[in-house]
Design a protein around this motif. Structure first.
Motif, mmCIF file in Angstrom:
data_model
loop_
_atom_site.group_PDB
_atom_site.id
_atom_site.type_symbol
_atom_site.label_atom_id
_atom_site.label_comp_id
_atom_site.label_asym_id
_atom_site.label_seq_id
_atom_site.Cartn_x
_atom_site.Cartn_y
_atom_site.Cartn_z
ATOM 1 N N ASP A 37 -11.070 -15.557 -14.050
ATOM 2 C CA ASP A 37 -12.574 -15.368 -14.564
ATOM 3 C C ASP A 37 -12.568 -15.546 -15.896
ATOM 4 N N ALA A 38 -13.797 -16.209 -16.447
ATOM 5 C CA ALA A 38 -13.875 -16.267 -17.731
ATOM 6 C C ALA A 38 -15.134 -16.244 -18.209
ATOM 7 N N GLU A 39 -15.723 -15.755 -19.507
ATOM 8 C CA GLU A 39 -17.040 -16.030 -19.926
ATOM 9 C C GLU A 39 -16.969 -16.767 -21.213
ATOM 10 N N VAL A 40 -17.826 -17.692 -21.134
ATOM 11 C CA VAL A 40 -17.961 -18.642 -22.610
ATOM 12 C C VAL A 40 -19.144 -18.005 -23.152
ATOM 13 N N THR A 41 -19.158 -17.824 -24.522
ATOM 14 C CA THR A 41 -20.552 -17.188 -25.542
ATOM 15 C C THR A 41 -20.377 -18.156 -26.694
ATOM 16 N N ASP A 44 -24.946 -19.310 -30.597
ATOM 17 C CA ASP A 44 -26.286 -18.700 -30.285
ATOM 18 C C ASP A 44 -26.480 -17.354 -29.466
ATOM 19 N N GLY A 45 -25.501 -16.936 -28.892
ATOM 20 C CA GLY A 45 -25.401 -15.880 -28.029
ATOM 21 C C GLY A 45 -25.503 -15.851 -26.659
ATOM 22 N N THR A 46 -25.727 -17.041 -26.206
ATOM 23 C CA THR A 46 -25.828 -17.624 -24.804
ATOM 24 C C THR A 46 -24.692 -17.277 -24.171
ATOM 25 N N SER A 47 -24.825 -16.602 -23.031
ATOM 26 C CA SER A 47 -23.524 -16.087 -22.245
ATOM 27 C C SER A 47 -23.436 -16.796 -20.898
ATOM 28 N N VAL A 48 -22.163 -17.648 -20.693
ATOM 29 C CA VAL A 48 -22.007 -18.520 -19.674
ATOM 30 C C VAL A 48 -21.044 -18.232 -18.849
ATOM 31 N N SER A 57 -0.602 -24.755 -23.422
ATOM 32 C CA SER A 57 -0.802 -23.595 -24.701
ATOM 33 C C SER A 57 -1.622 -24.060 -25.615
ATOM 34 N N ARG A 58 -2.190 -25.212 -25.612
ATOM 35 C CA ARG A 58 -3.389 -25.507 -26.532
ATOM 36 C C ARG A 58 -4.699 -25.754 -26.116
ATOM 37 N N GLY A 59 -4.930 -25.360 -24.476
ATOM 38 C CA GLY A 59 -6.361 -25.840 -24.131
ATOM 39 C C GLY A 59 -6.383 -25.368 -22.715
ATOM 40 N N CYS A 60 -7.252 -25.380 -22.214
ATOM 41 C CA CYS A 60 -7.734 -25.080 -20.838
ATOM 42 C C CYS A 60 -8.822 -25.959 -20.194
ATOM 43 N N TYR A 61 -8.938 -25.972 -18.905
ATOM 44 C CA TYR A 61 -9.867 -26.610 -18.019
ATOM 45 C C TYR A 61 -11.026 -25.576 -17.358
ATOM 46 N N ILE A 62 -12.145 -25.577 -17.678
ATOM 47 C CA ILE A 62 -13.148 -24.675 -17.202
ATOM 48 C C ILE A 62 -14.390 -25.507 -16.127
ATOM 49 N N GLY A 63 -14.676 -24.700 -15.246
ATOM 50 C CA GLY A 63 -15.912 -25.193 -14.511
ATOM 51 C C GLY A 63 -17.082 -24.157 -14.484
ATOM 52 N N THR A 64 -18.337 -24.667 -14.987
ATOM 53 C CA THR A 64 -19.489 -23.913 -14.989
ATOM 54 C C THR A 64 -20.495 -24.631 -14.508
ATOM 55 N N LEU A 65 -21.726 -23.914 -14.198
ATOM 56 C CA LEU A 65 -23.036 -24.614 -13.578
ATOM 57 C C LEU A 65 -24.046 -25.116 -14.879
ATOM 58 N N LEU A 66 -23.577 -24.853 -16.310
ATOM 59 C CA LEU A 66 -24.231 -25.087 -17.331
ATOM 60 C C LEU A 66 -23.373 -26.064 -18.252
ATOM 61 N N PRO A 67 -23.827 -27.471 -18.417
ATOM 62 C CA PRO A 67 -23.109 -28.441 -19.304
ATOM 63 C C PRO A 67 -23.129 -27.738 -20.586
ATOM 64 N N ILE A 68 -22.069 -27.782 -21.428
ATOM 65 C CA ILE A 68 -21.896 -27.516 -22.701
ATOM 66 C C ILE A 68 -21.528 -28.761 -23.392
ATOM 67 N N PRO A 69 -22.303 -29.135 -24.289
ATOM 68 C CA PRO A 69 -21.827 -30.537 -25.037
ATOM 69 C C PRO A 69 -20.417 -30.592 -25.781
ATOM 70 N N VAL A 70 -20.091 -31.771 -25.644
ATOM 71 C CA VAL A 70 -18.841 -32.047 -26.371
ATOM 72 C C VAL A 70 -18.998 -31.673 -27.751
ATOM 73 N N GLY A 71 -18.045 -31.023 -28.407
ATOM 74 C CA GLY A 71 -18.039 -30.735 -29.817
ATOM 75 C C GLY A 71 -18.549 -29.461 -29.914
ATOM 76 N N THR A 72 -18.980 -28.673 -29.085
ATOM 77 C CA THR A 72 -19.535 -27.386 -29.136
ATOM 78 C C THR A 72 -18.403 -26.327 -29.416
ATOM 79 N N ASP A 73 -18.598 -25.316 -30.419
ATOM 80 C CA ASP A 73 -17.537 -24.309 -30.957
ATOM 81 C C ASP A 73 -18.042 -23.286 -29.853
ATOM 82 N N ILE A 74 -17.169 -22.734 -29.139
ATOM 83 C CA ILE A 74 -17.297 -21.428 -28.085
ATOM 84 C C ILE A 74 -16.439 -20.374 -28.574
#
Length: 139
Positions: A37-41, A44-48, A57-74
């Motif tokens: 389980d994970a949560e993206v914040t 702007d405070g939006t929690s997904v 070791s340098r990344g992950c793959y996540i699935g969500t119902l809300l698309p988060i644009p490429v380049g977005t810091d999370i």
């Protein structure tokens, strides 16, 4: 004619969501299936709420119902029920799962402190041990 317009539109959407065209396999680090389980914040405070499906070791793959644009810091909070980890990351690619309303995202992990690196490394060691210990199916 309608079908070709539909395919062209899908291609255009993929070009928008995935930078520089189709993804090529360019991973330098081994990745593992890892369901947590994970949560993206967003900043702007939006929690997904999300689910992790893969970890390296340098990344992950996540699935969500809300698309988060490429380049977005999370900010990413990951919990496997035993360990938790808070990380900073950046969305590096995004794609849709065939119209099912689920978006898959590749996240590059950034600015990891020693404690965060320790948790990620522990998960990866556990996953590597499980992969090595998995029995081979006899044909």
């Amino acid at each position: 004619m309608h079908w070709s317009l539909h395919n062209q539109r899908l291609h255009e959407l993929n070009m928008i969501m995935i930078p520089n065209g189709p993804l090529e396999e360019k991973r330098a680090d081994q990745r593992f299936s890892f369901f947590a389980d994970a949560e993206v914040t967003l900043y702007d405070g939006t929690s997904v709420p999300t689910q992790l499906a893969e970890l390296s070791s340098r990344g992950c793959y996540i699935g969500t119902l809300l698309p988060i644009p490429v380049g977005t810091d999370i900010h990413l909070h990951i919990s496997d029920g035993i360990r938790t980890c808070e990380l900073q990351g950046k969305v590096v690619y995004l794609h849709s799962s065939s119209g099912l309303g689920i978006f898959g995202m590749g996240v590059q992990l950034e600015n990891m402190a020693a404690q965060q690196r320790s948790v990620i490394d522990a998960w990866l060691r556990d996953l590597a041990a499980k992969r090595t210990a998995a029995p081979l199916n006899a044909a």
